[in-house]
Design a protein around this motif. Sequence first.
Motif, mmCIF file in Angstrom:
data_model
loop_
_atom_site.group_PDB
_atom_site.id
_atom_site.type_symbol
_atom_site.label_atom_id
_atom_site.label_comp_id
_atom_site.label_asym_id
_atom_site.label_seq_id
_atom_site.Cartn_x
_atom_site.Cartn_y
_atom_site.Cartn_z
ATOM 1 N N ASN A 90 0.817 -1.208 0.000
ATOM 2 C CA ASN A 90 0.000 0.000 0.000
ATOM 3 C C ASN A 90 0.855 1.264 0.000
ATOM 4 O O ASN A 90 0.449 2.282 -0.567
ATOM 5 C CB ASN A 90 -0.937 -0.008 1.216
ATOM 6 N N THR A 91 2.046 1.209 0.614
ATOM 7 C CA THR A 91 2.965 2.346 0.544
ATOM 8 C C THR A 91 3.415 2.575 -0.893
ATOM 9 O O THR A 91 3.502 3.721 -1.364
ATOM 10 C CB THR A 91 4.187 2.107 1.446
ATOM 11 N N PHE A 92 3.683 1.492 -1.609
ATOM 12 C CA PHE A 92 4.074 1.602 -3.019
ATOM 13 C C PHE A 92 2.954 2.245 -3.840
ATOM 14 O O PHE A 92 3.201 3.146 -4.646
ATOM 15 C CB PHE A 92 4.401 0.216 -3.571
ATOM 16 N N ILE A 93 1.716 1.793 -3.645
ATOM 17 C CA ILE A 93 0.572 2.357 -4.373
ATOM 18 C C ILE A 93 0.419 3.845 -4.067
ATOM 19 O O ILE A 93 0.203 4.668 -4.971
ATOM 20 C CB ILE A 93 -0.721 1.598 -4.008
ATOM 21 N N ALA A 94 0.540 4.208 -2.792
ATOM 22 C CA ALA A 94 0.398 5.613 -2.396
ATOM 23 C C ALA A 94 1.509 6.463 -3.005
ATOM 24 O O ALA A 94 1.259 7.572 -3.504
ATOM 25 C CB ALA A 94 0.406 5.726 -0.871
ATOM 26 N N LEU A 95 2.750 5.962 -3.002
ATOM 27 C CA LEU A 95 3.873 6.721 -3.542
ATOM 28 C C LEU A 95 3.757 6.923 -5.051
ATOM 29 O O LEU A 95 4.043 8.016 -5.560
ATOM 30 C CB LEU A 95 5.190 6.004 -3.212
ATOM 31 N N VAL A 96 3.338 5.884 -5.771
ATOM 32 C CA VAL A 96 3.186 5.999 -7.227
ATOM 33 C C VAL A 96 2.160 7.068 -7.577
ATOM 34 O O VAL A 96 2.399 7.917 -8.454
ATOM 35 C CB VAL A 96 2.781 4.639 -7.842
ATOM 36 N N ASN A 97 1.029 7.055 -6.904
ATOM 37 C CA ASN A 97 -0.014 8.048 -7.193
ATOM 38 C C ASN A 97 0.387 9.433 -6.712
ATOM 39 O O ASN A 97 0.029 10.443 -7.337
ATOM 40 C CB ASN A 97 -1.327 7.619 -6.537
ATOM 41 N N CYS A 98 1.160 9.493 -5.617
ATOM 42 C CA CYS A 98 1.638 10.788 -5.128
ATOM 43 C C CYS A 98 2.645 11.388 -6.111
ATOM 44 O O CYS A 98 2.610 12.595 -6.398
ATOM 45 C CB CYS A 98 2.274 10.598 -3.755
ATOM 46 N N MET A 99 3.539 10.553 -6.654
ATOM 47 C CA MET A 99 4.517 11.029 -7.644
ATOM 48 C C MET A 99 3.824 11.457 -8.940
ATOM 49 O O MET A 99 4.213 12.440 -9.571
ATOM 50 C CB MET A 99 5.539 9.927 -7.916
ATOM 51 N N ASP A 100 2.778 10.716 -9.322
ATOM 52 C CA ASP A 100 2.022 11.088 -10.518
ATOM 53 C C ASP A 100 1.326 12.428 -10.313
ATOM 54 O O ASP A 100 1.242 13.248 -11.231
ATOM 55 C CB ASP A 100 1.006 9.987 -10.821
ATOM 56 N N TRP A 101 0.835 12.656 -9.100
ATOM 57 C CA TRP A 101 0.199 13.925 -8.742
ATOM 58 C C TRP A 101 1.198 15.074 -8.852
ATOM 59 O O TRP A 101 0.912 16.133 -9.417
ATOM 60 C CB TRP A 101 -0.355 13.808 -7.325
ATOM 61 N N LYS A 143 3.964 15.101 -10.593
ATOM 62 C CA LYS A 143 4.450 15.231 -11.968
ATOM 63 C C LYS A 143 3.453 15.967 -12.850
ATOM 64 O O LYS A 143 3.819 16.858 -13.625
ATOM 65 C CB LYS A 143 4.733 13.848 -12.537
ATOM 66 N N ASN A 144 2.174 15.611 -12.765
ATOM 67 C CA ASN A 144 1.143 16.181 -13.641
ATOM 68 C C ASN A 144 0.407 17.362 -13.028
ATOM 69 O O ASN A 144 -0.475 17.937 -13.676
ATOM 70 C CB ASN A 144 0.127 15.091 -14.014
ATOM 71 N N LYS A 145 0.740 17.707 -11.782
ATOM 72 C CA LYS A 145 0.105 18.827 -11.076
ATOM 73 C C LYS A 145 -1.394 18.628 -10.858
ATOM 74 O O LYS A 145 -2.121 19.563 -10.539
ATOM 75 C CB LYS A 145 0.334 20.154 -11.831
ATOM 76 N N LYS A 146 -1.852 17.394 -11.060
ATOM 77 C CA LYS A 146 -3.248 17.079 -10.793
ATOM 78 C C LYS A 146 -3.372 15.578 -10.552
ATOM 79 O O LYS A 146 -2.520 14.797 -10.973
ATOM 80 C CB LYS A 146 -4.161 17.501 -11.940
ATOM 81 N N LEU A 147 -4.415 15.200 -9.845
ATOM 82 C CA LEU A 147 -4.639 13.795 -9.512
ATOM 83 C C LEU A 147 -5.993 13.373 -10.068
ATOM 84 O O LEU A 147 -7.012 14.016 -9.795
ATOM 85 C CB LEU A 147 -4.612 13.603 -7.991
ATOM 86 N N SER A 148 -5.984 12.328 -10.879
ATOM 87 C CA SER A 148 -7.232 11.838 -11.454
ATOM 88 C C SER A 148 -8.127 11.261 -10.357
ATOM 89 O O SER A 148 -7.672 11.001 -9.237
ATOM 90 C CB SER A 148 -6.939 10.762 -12.499
ATOM 91 N N LYS A 149 -9.372 11.050 -10.700
ATOM 92 C CA LYS A 149 -10.310 10.500 -9.725
ATOM 93 C C LYS A 149 -9.896 9.108 -9.277
ATOM 94 O O LYS A 149 -9.912 8.791 -8.086
ATOM 95 C CB LYS A 149 -11.722 10.457 -10.330
ATOM 96 N N ILE A 150 -9.467 8.266 -10.220
ATOM 97 C CA ILE A 150 -9.020 6.923 -9.878
ATOM 98 C C ILE A 150 -7.741 6.993 -9.052
ATOM 99 O O ILE A 150 -7.542 6.209 -8.118
ATOM 100 C CB ILE A 150 -8.809 6.073 -11.163
ATOM 101 N N GLY A 151 -6.854 7.967 -9.376
ATOM 102 C CA GLY A 151 -5.621 8.133 -8.609
ATOM 103 C C GLY A 151 -5.904 8.562 -7.177
ATOM 104 O O GLY A 151 -5.267 8.079 -6.231
ATOM 105 N N PHE A 152 -6.867 9.472 -7.016
ATOM 106 C CA PHE A 152 -7.257 9.923 -5.682
ATOM 107 C C PHE A 152 -7.809 8.772 -4.847
ATOM 108 O O PHE A 152 -7.466 8.616 -3.669
ATOM 109 C CB PHE A 152 -8.295 11.040 -5.803
#
Length: 316
Positions: free
Chosen positions: A24-35, A37-46
Amino acid sequence: MLSAAEGILLSIATVEAGLGVLGNTFIALVNCMDWAKNKKLSKIGFLLFGLATSRIFIVWILILDAYAKLFFPGKYLSKSLTEIISCIWLTVNHMTVWFATSLSIFYFLKIANFSHYIFLWLKRRTDKVFAFLLGCLLISWAISFSFTVKVMKSNPKNHGNRTSGTHWEKREFTSNYVLINIGVISLLIMTLTACFLLIISLWKHSRQMQSNVSGFRDLNTEAHVKAIKILISFIILFILYFIGVTVEIICMFIPENKLLFIFGLTTASVYPCCHSVILILTNSQLKQAFLKVLEGLKFSENGKDLRATGVWDRKG
């Protein structure tokens, strides 16, 4: 001291907890890094970030609570500590179930294919659906906290009559447990309903495509079957989590049965551990990030081997 069976089960639960935290830490970090990088977080990413983060806290609460009850029962039973842990547990558990429910409904509205007007109406109004789910979470919190405070204040054990207190607890346990967790139970029903409807939709679609023998259709059918298997595994793991937590709560009345308590812990810990692995292996973004990590580790090991070989060659 723990028996051999209790020690083995506790070791399994601890390994599950460790893997659950890592996954779960890996999942959180990947989505946090994507956030970032793209300056936004998709609904699925959130939803994935929230689910992973809340499950990290759930795992820590489950394992620390278990170790405290098993090895430090005297200190653990203090009234103030019990109230603090109960409040933290209610908050985090509701959030975990809410994120799982929202993720299930998101996939249902995105992937399922029904012609019913209610489904089409919901599909066009996903923002309103999530606003409704957020309202359900807030109402659920309010109901759960109010009943929890009421139960703690009215518990006869506070007045020193341990025998009548135990009898009162056993008699009122079912009603209090349902009332405190009425919101979680409602979210669980929503999750199971969304998953079952999505399975029905995928199954019908795969049946319709089986008559077509083209390669593209065959691959599409395999993808649908794979999705059905993933959903079924999620349902099983989610139900196991609730069974495990319920067993742990029941063990409040039979504290001498450590084996049953540890069995509940092991059963509950399967969900955050295994489902995080399933998400990593089935989500394209998470899978690619995981493969990059593996490639990086492999490259690092190869580099160490080459440096070590060079050292030995120079010594030779």
